[in-house]
Design a protein around this motif. Structure first.
Motif, mmCIF file in Angstrom:
data_model
loop_
_atom_site.group_PDB
_atom_site.id
_atom_site.type_symbol
_atom_site.label_atom_id
_atom_site.label_comp_id
_atom_site.label_asym_id
_atom_site.label_seq_id
_atom_site.Cartn_x
_atom_site.Cartn_y
_atom_site.Cartn_z
ATOM 1 N N GLU A 77 0.739 -1.078 0.018
ATOM 2 C CA GLU A 77 -0.102 -0.006 0.003
ATOM 3 C C GLU A 77 0.920 1.342 -0.094
ATOM 4 O OE1 GLU A 77 -2.908 -0.351 3.342
ATOM 5 O OE2 GLU A 77 -3.877 -1.878 2.362
ATOM 6 N N SER A 78 2.113 1.168 0.088
ATOM 7 C CA SER A 78 2.958 2.477 -0.020
ATOM 8 C C SER A 78 3.231 2.825 -1.255
ATOM 9 C CB SER A 78 4.523 1.811 0.669
ATOM 10 O OG SER A 78 5.291 2.899 0.710
ATOM 11 N N SER A 79 3.394 4.149 -1.336
ATOM 12 C CA SER A 79 3.603 4.505 -3.005
ATOM 13 C C SER A 79 4.983 4.276 -3.474
ATOM 14 C CB SER A 79 3.665 6.280 -2.717
ATOM 15 O OG SER A 79 4.501 6.548 -1.886
ATOM 16 N N LYS A 123 6.165 1.481 -3.738
ATOM 17 C CA LYS A 123 5.857 -0.084 -4.082
ATOM 18 C C LYS A 123 6.474 -0.069 -5.367
ATOM 19 C CE LYS A 123 2.510 -3.380 -5.771
ATOM 20 N NZ LYS A 123 1.108 -3.441 -5.999
ATOM 21 N N ASP A 182 10.386 10.079 -3.945
ATOM 22 C CA ASP A 182 9.110 9.552 -3.251
ATOM 23 C C ASP A 182 9.118 9.700 -1.893
ATOM 24 O OD1 ASP A 182 6.213 8.010 -3.843
ATOM 25 O OD2 ASP A 182 7.664 7.084 -2.122
ATOM 26 N N ARG A 236 7.089 12.100 0.673
ATOM 27 C CA ARG A 236 6.136 11.284 1.626
ATOM 28 C C ARG A 236 6.493 11.513 3.337
ATOM 29 N NH1 ARG A 236 3.284 10.341 4.859
ATOM 30 N NH2 ARG A 236 2.171 8.385 5.914
ATOM 31 N N ARG A 251 1.015 11.956 -0.370
ATOM 32 C CA ARG A 251 0.417 10.636 -0.579
ATOM 33 C C ARG A 251 0.285 10.464 -2.061
ATOM 34 N NH1 ARG A 251 -0.366 7.287 3.769
ATOM 35 N NH2 ARG A 251 -0.430 8.126 5.671
ATOM 36 N N PHE A 252 1.221 9.853 -2.796
ATOM 37 C CA PHE A 252 0.944 9.366 -4.329
ATOM 38 C C PHE A 252 0.484 8.273 -4.579
ATOM 39 C CE2 PHE A 252 4.591 12.320 -4.107
ATOM 40 C CZ PHE A 252 4.240 13.493 -4.925
ATOM 41 N N ARG A 253 -0.575 8.396 -5.492
ATOM 42 C CA ARG A 253 -1.297 7.028 -5.717
ATOM 43 C C ARG A 253 -0.311 6.032 -6.347
ATOM 44 N NH1 ARG A 253 -7.159 8.774 -8.093
ATOM 45 N NH2 ARG A 253 -8.138 9.891 -6.067
ATOM 46 N N GLN A 254 -0.473 4.872 -6.220
ATOM 47 C CA GLN A 254 0.289 3.882 -6.816
ATOM 48 C C GLN A 254 0.179 3.960 -8.266
ATOM 49 O OE1 GLN A 254 -0.213 -0.199 -5.402
ATOM 50 N NE2 GLN A 254 0.100 0.504 -3.281
ATOM 51 N N ALA A 276 2.892 6.324 -9.344
ATOM 52 C CA ALA A 276 4.130 5.937 -9.432
ATOM 53 C C ALA A 276 4.439 4.806 -10.647
ATOM 54 C CB ALA A 276 4.336 4.969 -8.021
ATOM 55 N N ASP A 301 5.776 3.252 6.375
ATOM 56 C CA ASP A 301 6.471 4.250 5.246
ATOM 57 C C ASP A 301 7.770 4.911 6.055
ATOM 58 O OD1 ASP A 301 4.927 4.213 3.059
ATOM 59 O OD2 ASP A 301 3.530 5.588 4.159
#
Length: 379
Positions: free
Chosen positions: A77-79, A81, A143, A147, A153-156, A159, A305
Motif C-alpha cells: 500500500e506504500s507509494s 512499491k 518519493d 512522503r 501521498r501519491f497514488r500507486q 508511481a 513508510d
C-alpha cells in the motif's frame, strides 16, 4: 559511460582485441602493463567465486524483494512499491548481463566481441539497466522525501506511470549505443563521437551521474533530518500519552475513592439497572470502533513508510559508496587515457566485488535489517 560499469570492461570494449590480455587496461598507443603475481591469482579467483555467488543469490534476493512489496499488506500500500519493484527487476537484469561478462573475462573468454548481436545487444542492455537502476533509486528517494518531509501521498497508479515513462525514455536514449557500435574483423568497437576533445560518453556520464547522484544525496540528507525530527516528535508524543495515562489513572483512583465515600442512593441504582441505557452505551461503543481501527491502520502505514524510508537511506548510501570507485576509474581513464599501475589493478579488482554485491543486498535490508531496527512494527 555509466557509473556502475567497470573500468576494465569499458576499456576491453573500446580498446582491446580478443587476443589481448584481460588486464591490459591501456589505450591503443600504450604498451600493456600486465602484472603477474600470486596476489592477482587469488584476486581472480575471489572475483570468480563472487560472480558465481552473486549470479545465484541476486535473482533470488530481488525476487523475494518483489514478493515482499506485492504480498505484505502495508508494504504494497506504500507509494514506494513500484519504484522498489522496478529497481529489483533491473538489478536482476544488470546482474544477468554483467556478471557472466566479468566471469568470462577472468578466463580471457571473449563474449562481447563474439559476433554482431552480442556486440550490440549486450552493451545496450548493460548500459540501459545501469541507467535505470540509478534513476529508479533517485525516483524512490524523491518519493520518500515527498512522503516523509511534505506528507504527500501519491497514488500507486501515478508511481507506475512514472516508472513506465522512465523506462521508455531511457530505452530510446540508449539507442545511440546500438547505432555507434560496430563489429568488424572480430572486434566490437564504438564509433568516436567527439565533443571538443573527449568522447560523447564522458559528457553523458558526467551530466547524468551528477544529476541522479545529486538527487540521491540531497534527498538522503533531507530524509535523514526528517526521520530524526519525526523520531523526536514521536518520542514527545509518547511521553505526553504516558503522562496523560498516568493522570487518568490518578483521577480514576480519586473518583473511585470519592464514590466509595458517597452513601448508597436507590435512584442511582435504578438508573444503573436500566437496560436501555446499557444497550445505548454499547451501541455507541460499537459505532466508535471503526474509527479507532482506521486510525490504527493509518498509524501502522505511517510506521511502515518510515521503516521503508530508513531502508532507502541505507540502500542509497551503499549504492553511492560502491559506485564511486568505478566512476572515478572511468573518468580517470577517459581524461588521461593511461594505463594502470599494479596498485591500480588491485583497486580495480577490489572495487568490482562490492559493486556486484550492492545490487543484491536490498532484500536483506528491507526485510531482515528493517525487522531488527523496527522490532515493534508488524507488517
Amino acid at each position: 559511460m555509466t557509473t556502475s560499469s567497470t573500468a576494465w570492461i569499458e576499456a576491453y570494449l573500446d580498446n582491446i582485441t580478443n587476443n589481448s590480455d584481460l588486464l591490459s587496461l591501456v589505450s591503443d598507443n600504450d604498451a600493456p602493463v600486465i602484472p603477474s603475481s600470486w596476489i592477482f591469482f587469488l584476486m581472480k579467483w575471489a572475483l570468480r567465486l563472487s560472480c558465481i555467488s552473486i549470479f545465484i543469490v541476486c535473482p533470488w534476493a530481488n525476487y523475494q524483494l518483489i514478493v515482499l512489496f506485492r504480498t505484505r499488506r502495508y508494504h504494497k500500500e506504500s507509494s514506494a512499491k513500484w519504484y522498489v519493484i522496478f529497481k529489483a527487476i533491473f538489478d536482476i537484469g544488470y546482474m544477468l548481463v554483467s556478471v557472466p561478462i566479468i566471469f568470462c573475462l577472468t578466463f580471457d573468454i571473449d563474449v562481447i566481441h563474439r559476433n554482431f548481436l552480442t556486440c550490440k545487444l549486450i552493451t545496450y542492455s548493460h548500459y540501459l539497466f545501469d541507467d535505470l537502476i540509478s534513476m529508479m533509486l533517485a525516483l524512490l528517494c524523491i518519493d520518500r522525501m515527498m512522503r516523509i518531509t511534505c506528507s504527500c501521498r501519491f497514488r500507486q497508479r501515478f508511481a507506475l506511470t512514472v516508472c513506465i515513462v522512465t523506462v521508455a525514455f531511457f530505452a530510446i536514449i540508449n539507442i545511440h549505443h546500438i547505432i555507434r557500435l560496430q563489429h568488424r574483423n572480430g572486434f566490437c568497437h564504438k564509433l568516436y563521437l567527439s565533443i571538443w576533445d573527449y568522447d560523447f560518453d564522458i559528457y553523458y556520464s558526467l551530466i547524468y551521474t551528477s544529476i541522479t547522484w545529486a538527487i540521491i544525496f540531497i534527498a538522503s540528507i533531507n530524509l535523514t533530518v526528517s526521520v530524526y525530527c519525526d523520531r523526536e516528535r514521536r518520542l514527545k508524543l509518547l511521553k505526553q500519552q504516558k503522562q496523560q495515562r498516568q493522570q487518568q489513572q490518578y483521577l480514576s483512583k480519586i473518583l473511585l475513592n470519592t464514590t466509595d465515600s458517597i452513601p448508597f442512593d436507590n435512584d442511582r441504582a435504578e438508573l444503573i439497572d436500566n437496560t436501555d441505557d446499557i444497550e445505548d452505551a454499547a451501541v455507541v461503543t460499537i459505532e466508535a470502533n471503526p474509527f479507532a481501527n482506521e486510525s490504527s491502520e493509518q498509524e501502522q502505514q505511517d510506521n511502515i513508510d518510515l521503516q521503508i524510508t530508513v531502508c532507502v537511506l541505507i540502500v542509497s548510501a551503499i549504492f553511492l559508496g560502491c559506485n564511486l570507485p568505478n566512476f572515478f576509474i572511468f573518468i580517470w581513464r577517459y581524461i588521461y587515457n593511461s594505463s594502470f599501475s599494479t596498485i591500480g589493478y588491485i583497486f580495480v579488482y577490489m572495487s568490482i566485488i562490492p559493486l556486484i554485491v550492492a545490487y543484491t543486498v536490498n532484500y536483506f535490508i528491507f526485510n531482515h535489517l528493517a525487522a531488527y531496527l523496527f522490532r515493534n512494527n508488524s507488517s
